[in-house]
Design a protein around this motif. Structure first.
Motif, PDB file in Angstrom:
ATOM      1  N   GLU A   1     -28.005 -48.555 -62.156  1.00 56.91           N
ATOM      2  CA  GLU A   1     -29.068 -49.362 -62.777  1.00 56.91           C
ATOM      3  C   GLU A   1     -29.631 -48.633 -63.988  1.00 56.91           C
ATOM      4  N   TRP A   2     -30.041 -49.386 -64.998  1.00 54.23           N
ATOM      5  CA  TRP A   2     -30.599 -48.783 -66.208  1.00 54.23           C
ATOM      6  C   TRP A   2     -31.778 -47.872 -65.890  1.00 54.23           C
ATOM      7  N   ALA A   3     -32.622 -48.317 -65.008  1.00 54.71           N
ATOM      8  CA  ALA A   3     -33.885 -47.586 -64.822  1.00 54.71           C
ATOM      9  C   ALA A   3     -33.917 -46.819 -63.498  1.00 54.71           C
ATOM     10  N   GLN A   4     -32.723 -46.431 -63.030  1.00 57.69           N
ATOM     11  CA  GLN A   4     -32.678 -45.726 -61.754  1.00 57.69           C
ATOM     12  C   GLN A   4     -33.086 -44.261 -61.929  1.00 57.69           C
ATOM     13  N   PHE A   5     -34.046 -43.820 -61.163  1.00 59.45           N
ATOM     14  CA  PHE A   5     -34.483 -42.415 -61.153  1.00 59.45           C
ATOM     15  C   PHE A   5     -34.739 -41.862 -62.555  1.00 59.45           C
ATOM     16  N   LEU A   6     -35.484 -42.609 -63.334  1.00 56.81           N
ATOM     17  CA  LEU A   6     -35.857 -42.103 -64.660  1.00 56.81           C
ATOM     18  C   LEU A   6     -36.753 -40.881 -64.486  1.00 56.81           C
ATOM     19  N   GLY A   7     -36.402 -39.817 -65.180  1.00 52.44           N
ATOM     20  CA  GLY A   7     -37.186 -38.592 -65.071  1.00 52.44           C
ATOM     21  C   GLY A   7     -37.847 -38.236 -66.386  1.00 52.44           C
ATOM     22  N   GLN A   8     -38.188 -36.972 -66.523  1.00 52.88           N
ATOM     23  CA  GLN A   8     -38.869 -36.490 -67.725  1.00 52.88           C
ATOM     24  C   GLN A   8     -37.919 -35.614 -68.538  1.00 52.88           C
ATOM     25  N   ASP A   9     -38.025 -35.698 -69.868  1.00 52.68           N
ATOM     26  CA  ASP A   9     -37.188 -34.854 -70.734  1.00 52.68           C
ATOM     27  C   ASP A   9     -37.636 -33.400 -70.663  1.00 52.68           C
ATOM     28  N   LEU A  10     -36.676 -32.518 -70.673  1.00 50.62           N
ATOM     29  CA  LEU A  10     -36.960 -31.090 -70.831  1.00 50.62           C
ATOM     30  C   LEU A  10     -36.705 -30.674 -72.272  1.00 50.62           C
ATOM     31  N   HIS A  11     -35.572 -31.129 -72.808  1.00 53.61           N
ATOM     32  CA  HIS A  11     -35.196 -30.761 -74.159  1.00 53.61           C
ATOM     33  C   HIS A  11     -36.270 -31.227 -75.135  1.00 53.61           C
ATOM     34  N   GLY A  12     -36.773 -30.310 -75.947  1.00 53.39           N
ATOM     35  CA  GLY A  12     -37.751 -30.680 -76.972  1.00 53.39           C
ATOM     36  C   GLY A  12     -39.172 -30.851 -76.447  1.00 53.39           C
ATOM     37  N   ALA A  13     -39.378 -30.682 -75.155  1.00 52.41           N
ATOM     38  CA  ALA A  13     -40.716 -30.872 -74.583  1.00 52.41           C
ATOM     39  C   ALA A  13     -41.546 -29.593 -74.737  1.00 52.41           C
ATOM     40  N   THR A  14     -42.812 -29.666 -74.308  1.00 47.24           N
ATOM     41  CA  THR A  14     -43.709 -28.496 -74.368  1.00 47.24           C
ATOM     42  C   THR A  14     -43.773 -27.855 -72.996  1.00 47.24           C
ATOM     43  N   LEU A  15     -43.448 -26.570 -72.970  1.00 48.01           N
ATOM     44  CA  LEU A  15     -43.478 -25.814 -71.713  1.00 48.01           C
ATOM     45  C   LEU A  15     -44.733 -24.950 -71.692  1.00 48.01           C
ATOM     46  N   GLY A  16     -45.477 -24.998 -70.608  1.00 47.71           N
ATOM     47  CA  GLY A  16     -46.661 -24.150 -70.459  1.00 47.71           C
ATOM     48  C   GLY A  16     -46.395 -23.119 -69.377  1.00 47.71           C
TER      49      GLY A  16
ATOM     50  N   ALA B   1     -39.043 -14.097 -69.287  1.00 45.37           N
ATOM     51  CA  ALA B   1     -37.650 -14.518 -69.044  1.00 45.37           C
ATOM     52  C   ALA B   1     -37.563 -16.040 -68.955  1.00 45.37           C
ATOM     53  N   VAL B   2     -38.601 -16.668 -68.406  1.00 49.37           N
ATOM     54  CA  VAL B   2     -38.643 -18.146 -68.381  1.00 49.37           C
ATOM     55  C   VAL B   2     -38.730 -18.667 -69.819  1.00 49.37           C
ATOM     56  N   ALA B   3     -39.575 -18.030 -70.624  1.00 51.91           N
ATOM     57  CA  ALA B   3     -39.764 -18.465 -72.025  1.00 51.91           C
ATOM     58  C   ALA B   3     -38.472 -18.310 -72.830  1.00 51.91           C
ATOM     59  N   ARG B   4     -37.743 -17.213 -72.600  1.00 53.35           N
ATOM     60  CA  ARG B   4     -36.490 -17.010 -73.349  1.00 53.35           C
ATOM     61  C   ARG B   4     -35.512 -18.146 -73.088  1.00 53.35           C
ATOM     62  N   ARG B   5     -35.465 -18.619 -71.839  1.00 55.29           N
ATOM     63  CA  ARG B   5     -34.550 -19.718 -71.502  1.00 55.29           C
ATOM     64  C   ARG B   5     -34.969 -21.019 -72.200  1.00 55.29           C
ATOM     65  N   ALA B   6     -36.266 -21.140 -72.483  1.00 55.59           N
ATOM     66  CA  ALA B   6     -36.768 -22.382 -73.106  1.00 55.59           C
ATOM     67  C   ALA B   6     -36.226 -22.569 -74.520  1.00 55.59           C
ATOM     68  N   ARG B   7     -35.797 -21.462 -75.144  1.00 55.68           N
ATOM     69  CA  ARG B   7     -35.262 -21.569 -76.511  1.00 55.68           C
ATOM     70  C   ARG B   7     -34.032 -22.456 -76.539  1.00 55.68           C
ATOM     71  N   GLY B   8     -33.197 -22.305 -75.512  1.00 54.32           N
ATOM     72  CA  GLY B   8     -31.974 -23.122 -75.431  1.00 54.32           C
ATOM     73  C   GLY B   8     -32.292 -24.604 -75.303  1.00 54.32           C
ATOM     74  N   PHE B   9     -33.475 -24.919 -74.830  1.00 46.77           N
ATOM     75  CA  PHE B   9     -33.899 -26.318 -74.678  1.00 46.77           C
ATOM     76  C   PHE B   9     -34.757 -26.761 -75.869  1.00 46.77           C
ATOM     77  N   GLU B  10     -34.833 -25.890 -76.864  1.00 52.00           N
ATOM     78  CA  GLU B  10     -35.605 -26.178 -78.084  1.00 52.00           C
ATOM     79  C   GLU B  10     -37.012 -26.681 -77.754  1.00 52.00           C
ATOM     80  N   MET B  11     -37.672 -25.965 -76.862  1.00 55.62           N
ATOM     81  CA  MET B  11     -39.002 -26.368 -76.419  1.00 55.62           C
ATOM     82  C   MET B  11     -40.080 -25.661 -77.226  1.00 55.62           C
ATOM     83  N   ARG B  12     -41.244 -26.265 -77.279  1.00 56.71           N
ATOM     84  CA  ARG B  12     -42.441 -25.591 -77.763  1.00 56.71           C
ATOM     85  C   ARG B  12     -43.010 -24.858 -76.546  1.00 56.71           C
ATOM     86  N   VAL B  13     -43.312 -23.569 -76.711  1.00 54.65           N
ATOM     87  CA  VAL B  13     -43.768 -22.793 -75.556  1.00 54.65           C
ATOM     88  C   VAL B  13     -45.217 -22.355 -75.747  1.00 54.65           C
TER      89      VAL B  13
END
Ligand code: DGY
Length: 326
Positions: free
Chosen positions: A139-154, A164-176
């Motif tokens: 289904e189109w709307a089955q288990f819609l979740g939240q984006d990680l890529h490009g999102a803001t990580l706190g 080490a968590v923050a370093r991994r966020a670079r690969g997801f192009e997140m704002r940290v």
């Protein structure tokens, strides 16, 4: 103690054979290799007469135990966290305490990401649904979740694991964003911005808790902080139970005040707030943040090396209360 009499060591939990092999060269060991469950009273009675204790997280080493076991002269925990040890009580008795930093940093940061992705992309929730035989069609709307890529990580707590968590966020192009008592010396390298607590909760799409548990961080996240978060936000706790008010979290998740959570640690674990178990939007794991063979063996070996260094009157590798004993 004469040179050929080995100090007596209590190893409270089953541990890798190579660790016992190393320790037995230097200590007379009583080890719980059957991994029997000991009450605090049993721990106390077995610690009596020992020179050294090798404990794990959750095994309370307090003034009462130290008073009842005056022969104890070193306490080593096979964990980076040491909130189960009354370090002041140890220092007051001139007892060194050691822990196991660094060796678990990367494994634990990986686990933060595992839970973050599981929660945000509804991995465990959809797996349970699939196993229960509910999947009949795409289904189109089955288990819609939240984006990680490009999102803001706190990130709350920017120590070794937070970094080490923050370093991994670079690969997801997140704002940290991060919240920490002091400015992190590596914030420029991590591309992370220090913010106050409320801004962290209000602006982050995903919050990861990586701080030590202390009286000051008890219920660092409660109904107020959850109320600041976006309804699409997720929160992950890989630090310690008690940092989140689990009852308040369960209510926020049930009311869909926030989207999802990933928890590895709980208030009063291994007991869980039953309200959490009834929810679909929380991924739950049994305190396995550091559980890879290399990380757990590294922790146990580091603990053992500290004990051997103590037995040989050499400097400890990772003392917790060196300043207090200086
Ligand atoms: C730690 O090292 O503190 C982990 O939580 C395991 O107890």
């Amino acid at each position: 103690m004469s040179a050929n009499v080995k100090p007596k060591l209590l190893v409270t939990r089953k541990v890798f054979d190579e660790v016992i092999d190393l320790l037995s060269q230097h200590f007379e060991i009583e080890s719980n290799q059957a991994d029997a469950e000991w009450t605090h009273a049993e721990l106390l009675s077995r610690a009596a007469g020992k020179d050294a204790l090798f404990v794990v997280g959750g095994e309370r080493i307090d003034a009462e135990l130290l008073d009842a076991c005056p022969t104890v002269r070193i306490v080593t925990t096979g964990s980076v966290g040491y909130n189960h040890i009354d370090v002041d009580a140890c220092s007051a008795r001139r007892i060194p305490v050691t822990n196991t930093p660094d060796v678990l940093t990367e494994a634990t940061a990986d686990m933060a990401w595992a839970l973050l992705m599981a929660a945000a992309r509804r991995v465990t929730e959809s797996e349970r649904w699939l196993r229960a035989g509910h999947w009949k069609r795409w289904e189109w709307a089955q288990f819609l979740g939240q984006d990680l890529h490009g999102a803001t990580l706190g990130i709350a707590g920017m120590g070794r694991i937070g970094s080490a968590v923050a370093r991994r966020a670079r690969g997801f192009e997140m704002r940290v964003l991060y919240h920490n008592r002091s400015r992190a010396a590596n914030e420029a390298e991590l591309g992370a911005t220090r913010v106050d607590k409320d801004q962290l909760f209000a602006e982050a799409d995903h919050v990861v808790l990586v701080m030590p548990y202390t009286p000051q961080t008890h219920h660092f996240v409660g109904a107020r902080e959850l109320g600041l978060m976006k309804p699409t936000a997720t929160i992950v706790n890989i630090a310690r139970g008690g940092i989140i008010d689990d009852a308040a979290l369960a209510q926020a998740l049930a009311a869909h005040r926030i989207a999802a959570a990933g928890l590895d640690v709980y208030e009063g674990e291994p007991a869980l707030n039953p309200a959490l178990l009834a929810l679909d939007n929380v991924a739950l794991t049994p305190h396995i943040g550091s559980a890879t063979r290399s990380s757990r063996l590294g922790m146990a070996m580091l603990a053992a090396r500290n004990l051997v260094a103590w037995a040989e009157h050499r400097p400890l590798e990772t003392p917790v209360n060196a300043d207090a004993l200086a």
